[in-house]
Design an enzyme around this catalytic site. Structure first.
Site: not given
Ligand code: ZN
Length: 392
Positions: A93, A267, A305, A307, A310, A335
């Site tokens: 940015d 974002d 999931c 991840c 999970c 997650h």
């Protein structure tokens, strides 16, 4: 010499598109959610973990990097990619938004932004030339123009002034930019929720022929109807063959709706910020793991999931961990990032497979199941995108 950005659209559904954006550090499949990768929002999530999640473009805050380790040091080591050993793409940015939002004292003049450093209280200046110089030192694949930041809900002469100044600053940004061959400067469309000012900003900025464009000044407290109409106004007018980045938007429903309106990049720090308060994203909305109810659920946050959280832990265990250890917030952050990255991939695939209508209806049906009703603004926005939605 290869181009610094190539954008190839693979498939569309009205405004929505599934594309490939080729940048100096590899390919990014869009629509894409970009995690914020420096300071603050990503506490504890490593670059390796972001790589494992499939992140190929992350956002870094110029403001924090300029303060520490500093632009000169980053330039010396060959940029942020080398410094943190990240082989994929980075977007920085301009630093303007954070300076204004973090500083109690800030003043905008034609020259630039004058503000008090929240770190050591010294008075500092950020002119367009300073922002671009620091971003050239950091070396991100996409860099952002410095804009005159005003609240979305501002109107009248101040909004008009900010609009016109943003264009004047963009010309100074372009003149100061020394790495046009390998860094893409994205201008930021302003104009709040005033269609006339947006139109003016769109006309002025499109004339500058950038490789991509950002839609700024939203997610700032405006009503949802103004929000989607402003996004649609921008995506309808922006060049079709260039990527569009909607700044600061990352709430799952907003990301789905705005992808359907033709946005390619998002974002937001919400996914990791809310994780710190123990809130996880699921297909059925938000799950508050601090609530006592979670103590008796011996299932993962979301079945299926993939991840780390999970695959290894139950809601009950995460609930127990939250009270004691930071590691719970880390796991929920992972997650939530995985949820948004996968959501984008599934949406993208549905555009390619020609079943975006089914995907969007399936998503909304689950997300609003508890409430029993899909908000009207969503139905209208999707109707505009030729995506008929069935009310629950
Ligand atoms: Zn998970």
């Amino acid at each position: 010499m290869p181009k610094s950005l190539e954008f190839t659209i693979l498939a569309t559904h009205n405004f929505a598109r599934a594309s490939i954006m080729r940048l100096p550090h590899g390919q990014v499949n869009t629509p894409v959610y970009m995690p914020v990768g420096t300071k603050g929002a990503m506490k504890g999530v490593t670059y390796q973990e972001m790589d494992d999640l499939g992140c190929r473009l992350l956002l870094a805050n110029t403001y924090h990097l300029a303060y520490k380790p500093g632009g000169d040091l980053l330039e010396k080591v060959g940029g942020l990619h080398n410094f943190v050993n990240w082989k994929h793409n980075i977007l920085t940015d301009s630093g303007g938004f954070q300076m204004v939002s973090m500083s109690k004292l800030s003043e905008v003049t034609e020259e630039g932004v004058k503000f008090e450093s929240p770190y050591d209280k010294t008075i500092m200046y950020l002119r367009p030339e300073d922002s671009i110089h620091t971003q050239n030192q950091i070396g991100a694949d996409i860099i952002m123009a410095l804009d005159d930041v005003v609240r979305t809900t501002t109107d009248g002469p101040r909004m008009q002034e900010a609009n016109e100044r943003t264009t004047r600053w963009l010309d100074r940004d372009i003149a100061a930019h020394k790495r046009k061959h390998d860094q893409n400067l994205f201008p930021i469309i302003q104009g709040g929720v005033d269609p006339k000012l947006r139109e003016q900003s769109l006309n002025d900025l499109i004339k500058r022929e950038a490789n991509g464009y950002a839609i700024g000044g939203l997610a700032g407290g405006e009503d949802k109807v103004s929000f989607w109409k402003t996004v649609a106004q921008c995506t309808t007018k922006l060049p079709i063959n260039k990527p569009r980045y909607l700044m600061g938007v990352g709430y799952p429903v907003d990301v789905v709706v705005c992808s359907c309106l033709g946005v390619d990049m998002f974002d937001c720090v919400f996914s990791t910020r809310t994780a710190r308060f123990g809130t996880a994203f699921t297909d059925y909305g938000f799950l508050k793991l601090k609530n006592n109810q979670a103590a008796n659920v011996f299932e993962p946050i979301q079945k299926g999931c993939q991840c780390q959280a999970c695959k290894s832990y139950t809601q009950s265990y995460l609930h127990y961990l939250i009270a004691k250890e930071e590691v719970a917030c880390h796991l929920i952050s992972i997650h939530n990032l995985n949820y948004l990255i996968q959501l984008m991939l599934n949406l993208r695939q549905s555009i390619i497979d020609g079943n975006l209508i089914e995907f969007v209806n399936g998503f909304l049906k689950k997300w609003y199941q508890k409430e029993g009703k899909i908000p009207q603004w969503i139905i209208e926005a999707l109707d505009y995108s030729k995506l008929p939605v069935q009310q629950l």
